[in-house]
Design a protein around this motif. Structure first.
Motif, short mmCIF file in Angstrom:
data_model
loop_
_atom_site.label_atom_id
_atom_site.label_comp_id
_atom_site.label_asym_id
_atom_site.label_seq_id
_atom_site.Cartn_x
_atom_site.Cartn_y
_atom_site.Cartn_z
N GLY A 166 11.27 7.91 33.52
CA GLY A 166 9.82 7.69 33.53
C GLY A 166 9.18 8.19 32.25
N GLY A 167 8.01 7.68 31.94
CA GLY A 167 7.23 8.21 30.82
C GLY A 167 7.68 7.74 29.45
N VAL A 168 8.57 6.74 29.40
CA VAL A 168 9.05 6.26 28.10
C VAL A 168 8.17 5.14 27.53
CG1 VAL A 168 11.44 6.91 28.55
CG2 VAL A 168 10.68 4.59 29.07
N GLY A 169 7.27 4.60 28.37
CA GLY A 169 6.33 3.59 27.86
C GLY A 169 6.47 2.20 28.45
N LYS A 170 7.12 2.09 29.61
CA LYS A 170 7.26 0.77 30.26
C LYS A 170 5.90 0.11 30.46
CE LYS A 170 9.19 2.53 33.88
NZ LYS A 170 9.47 3.85 33.31
N THR A 171 4.99 0.85 31.09
CA THR A 171 3.69 0.28 31.44
C THR A 171 2.91 -0.07 30.17
OG1 THR A 171 3.71 1.52 33.49
CG2 THR A 171 1.57 0.75 32.74
N THR A 172 3.01 0.79 29.17
CA THR A 172 2.31 0.55 27.91
C THR A 172 2.84 -0.72 27.23
OG1 THR A 172 2.09 2.94 27.68
CG2 THR A 172 1.72 1.63 25.70
N VAL A 173 4.17 -0.85 27.20
CA VAL A 173 4.78 -2.04 26.59
C VAL A 173 4.37 -3.29 27.38
CG1 VAL A 173 7.00 -3.20 26.16
CG2 VAL A 173 6.73 -0.79 25.59
#
Ligand code: ADP
Ligand code: MG
Length: 253
Positions: free
Chosen positions: A13-20
């Protein structure tokens, strides 16, 4: 032409999936593609927060628990993309049946070129539900060992599910010497790095304001990288090569 379905997963989690997911979808929509964006992070939904679209009374939760139709959970987002949010209510989450996701995705594909699914972290039932609903897998990771170990597991699960592994997005790259290099990541995950996204303070500031960086700072380093990634996903690069091949054929003689 059948619509494409791409799950965006990472393990960690927190690696940027949603942001990407949010920024690439906006870039694709700006290119004129019909994009549908589905928040499949049923427990920790935050794509709505990232997009600045929290006023969504009917969500995927109500659809998956049989209380609403999918048509009522589709909202118009930036650049005309269609957004299907997940809810924030814990009670609704506990009543969700993730097995209903696949038929819902089939319905959504009827009016779209590309459907992007923001998957949760981990490799639990909900992640598998998201992955089973998509034909293609885009892996998001960061240049650190624990994120990479989780990315590798995610990729192997994708392979077992017969997904097409598109490649890796290496996010929050700072370019310092201690970092795992993009070449090392590619070897370790045995996958191409489709795009590196730099660590960019504008992304963080945007997330505090509920404004995707692509809209807030279209020319910032991360935004430029998101636009490149969108072009790669849309196959524009390939088209460019084809074009060159065509001109070579005509003028090369
Ligand atoms: N390239 C980046 N530069 C700076 N911060 C980023 C970048 N990508 C993501 N972030 C920040 O990292 C945090 C986690 O991102 P998020 O997309 O929610 O991860 P995930 O969906 O994988 O859990 C958020 O605060 C987000 O703003
Ligand atoms: Mg997320």
């Amino acid at each position: 032409m059948t619509a494409r379905t791409i799950a965006i997963a990472s393990g960690k989690g927190g690696v940027g999936k949603t942001t990407v997911c949010a920024n690439v979808s906006i870039a694709l929509a700006q290119m004129g593609k019909k994009i549908t964006l589905l928040d499949a992070d049923l427990a920790m939904a935050n794509l709505g927060i990232t997009l600045g679209m929290e006023d969504t009374p009917v969500t995927l939760h109500e659809v998956l628990s049989g209380d609403a139709n999918i048509e009522d959970a589709i909202y118009e987002g930036p650049a005309g993309l269609r957004f299907v949010p997940s809810g924030l209510s814990l009670d609704a989450f506990l009543r969700v049946d993730v097995e209903k996701l696949k038929p819902i995705v089939s319905t959504l594909l009827q009016d779209t070129d590309m459907l992007l699914i923001d998957a949760p972290g981990g490799l639990g039932k909900n992640v598998l539900g998201a992955m089973i609903s998509a034909a293609e897998l885009l892996i998001v990771t960061m240049p650190d060992p624990s994120a990479l170990a989780d990315a590798l597991k995610t990729k192997l699960v994708g392979k077992r599910l017969n997904m097409e592994i598109l490649g890796v997005v290496l996010n929050m790259v700072r370019g310092d010497k201690a970092e795992v290099t993009s070449e090392e990541v590619s070897v370790l995950l045995d996958s191409p790095i489709l795009q590196s996204i730099p660590y960019d303070d504008n992304v963080k500031r945007g997330s505090v304001e509920g404004k995707p960086v692509l809209l807030r700072n279209p020319d910032s380093p991360a935004s430029k990288a998101f636009k490149k990634l969108a072009a790669i996903l849309a196959g524009e690069e390939i088209k460019e090569e084809e074009k060159q091949g065509f001109f070579k054929k005509i003028f090369g003689r």
